[in-house]
Design an enzyme around this catalytic site. Sequence first.
Site, mmCIF file in Angstrom:
data_model
loop_
_atom_site.group_PDB
_atom_site.id
_atom_site.type_symbol
_atom_site.label_atom_id
_atom_site.label_comp_id
_atom_site.label_asym_id
_atom_site.label_seq_id
_atom_site.Cartn_x
_atom_site.Cartn_y
_atom_site.Cartn_z
ATOM 1 N N TYR A 55 0.870 -1.228 0.177
ATOM 2 C CA TYR A 55 -0.098 0.001 -0.011
ATOM 3 C C TYR A 55 0.824 1.295 0.008
ATOM 4 C CZ TYR A 55 1.353 1.100 4.654
ATOM 5 O OH TYR A 55 2.071 1.166 6.094
ATOM 6 N N PHE A 65 2.064 9.899 3.080
ATOM 7 C CA PHE A 65 2.763 9.752 4.474
ATOM 8 C C PHE A 65 2.988 8.229 4.850
ATOM 9 C CE2 PHE A 65 -2.023 9.143 4.695
ATOM 10 C CZ PHE A 65 -1.972 7.863 5.221
ATOM 11 N N ASP A 66 2.740 7.328 3.821
ATOM 12 C CA ASP A 66 3.325 6.051 4.415
ATOM 13 C C ASP A 66 3.430 5.127 3.170
ATOM 14 O OD1 ASP A 66 4.092 4.155 5.838
ATOM 15 O OD2 ASP A 66 2.369 3.504 6.997
ATOM 16 N N ILE A 85 -7.828 1.155 10.168
ATOM 17 C CA ILE A 85 -8.762 2.041 10.114
ATOM 18 C C ILE A 85 -10.032 1.479 9.337
ATOM 19 C CG2 ILE A 85 -7.454 4.037 9.972
ATOM 20 C CD1 ILE A 85 -7.965 4.084 7.154
ATOM 21 N N TYR A 111 -9.364 8.900 10.456
ATOM 22 C CA TYR A 111 -8.835 9.140 11.886
ATOM 23 C C TYR A 111 -9.783 10.291 12.382
ATOM 24 C CZ TYR A 111 -4.601 6.606 10.593
ATOM 25 O OH TYR A 111 -3.759 5.573 10.482
ATOM 26 N N PHE A 128 -5.638 5.699 -0.654
ATOM 27 C CA PHE A 128 -4.945 4.663 -0.621
ATOM 28 C C PHE A 128 -4.744 3.978 -1.754
ATOM 29 C CE2 PHE A 128 -6.025 5.322 3.802
ATOM 30 C CZ PHE A 128 -4.919 5.406 4.578
#
Length: 413
Positions: A55, A65-66, A85, A111, A128
């Site tokens: 991912y 961010f990731d 999540i 979030y 994502f």
Amino acid sequence: MALLTLKPSLQTYIQNGNSEMPQKDIGTHGLKKQILKKGVSWQTPVPGDEVEVHYSGQIEAGACFDSSRDKGETFRFKLGQGEVIKGWDEGIVTMKKGERAIFTVPPNLAYGKAGSPHMIPPNATLVFDIELISWSSIRDLTGDGGLLKKIIKDGEGWASPRDGDKVLVKYEAKLENGMIVSKSDKGLEFHVGDGYVCNALSKAVKTMRRNEKAEVAVKFSYGFNQNGKVATNDDITIPPDSNLTIQLELVSWKNVIDVTGDKKVLKTIIKPGEGFERPNEGSKVKVTYVTKLEDGTIVDKKGTTEEPFEFVTLKEYNNEGLDRAIMTMKRGELAVVTFTGEYPCSTTASTVLAENSILHYEVELVDFIKEKPFWKMDAKEKLEACERKKQDGNVLFKAGKFWPASMKYEKAS
């Protein structure tokens, strides 16, 4: 974590969309999905399964961010267990193996108002790019998450052990810190349902097939139940409320029949018989058997393969338990019939037994001839059969065997 720049090609794809694979709504809470690459099967994972994904994630119209791809390793987690999540739990259950898709996740499925400090601002919509590499099916064996089983290697055939069956397993049980608290590399035999080692073993093994290997996650309420101690010579004490992971292999098992319904006479099948027929009351049977004590001492022996021992089942009830066990056998079947010591055994064997001794009869049903069914008899044969049953009942009544006598009288009426 420093924010990363999303690849321009993916950024453009998200902004412009793709007419061949349009964006679709998933559920009713704002989750959207757009397929980049179709999967290779029709199956999808279900809550409880352990999935493996690649991912990358970005804040909508912002930076990445990731990314598992940048880390060089896939990410694994259990679906529906709150480990990720809600948008992931709801979205990934729609994916097929090998599928790659873009998920746009609203704040209420990510979030929320709080965000994630230093990474995700409040009320952020996230995007994502997720690829479903594979998954392992995980079954909730208790319905409350207390016992989760993941299949490591599929078993053979379709049958599984039942309560009372004698199973041979290999296992290794660990605490969450990795400490091994019990194991058996050479194999452990026990009866399903006896609670040997811990309740989890019996519950899990009933869902397994021969040669299946599985990993079982055990909550403390289903773990070791012998005052926190393992049933091994090591006498290891388990800390209170400990969760366990058990690596379990079902090597083999033997079917065990509770002949009398009270576990006083148990039949373990060693070699299955042929066909479907079994002897009934009044059948002429040919058997061989050897009677042994727990230590292997032979106390009685009847018949050989060349000259089997012949008798009529439930004729005089000299050994009712053995007769009833033989009446559950098929032609050519080999079995061990175990008397717990609370059930009356044959006169020959009882002369050398201590009180409550356990006896094992190694029995082979060589052949049998069933008594002619009542409905196939003519009038004369029915009268003769009723008279025989009545006489048998009289003999049993005089011997103080009232229950079997009543059964004979009932058949004679």
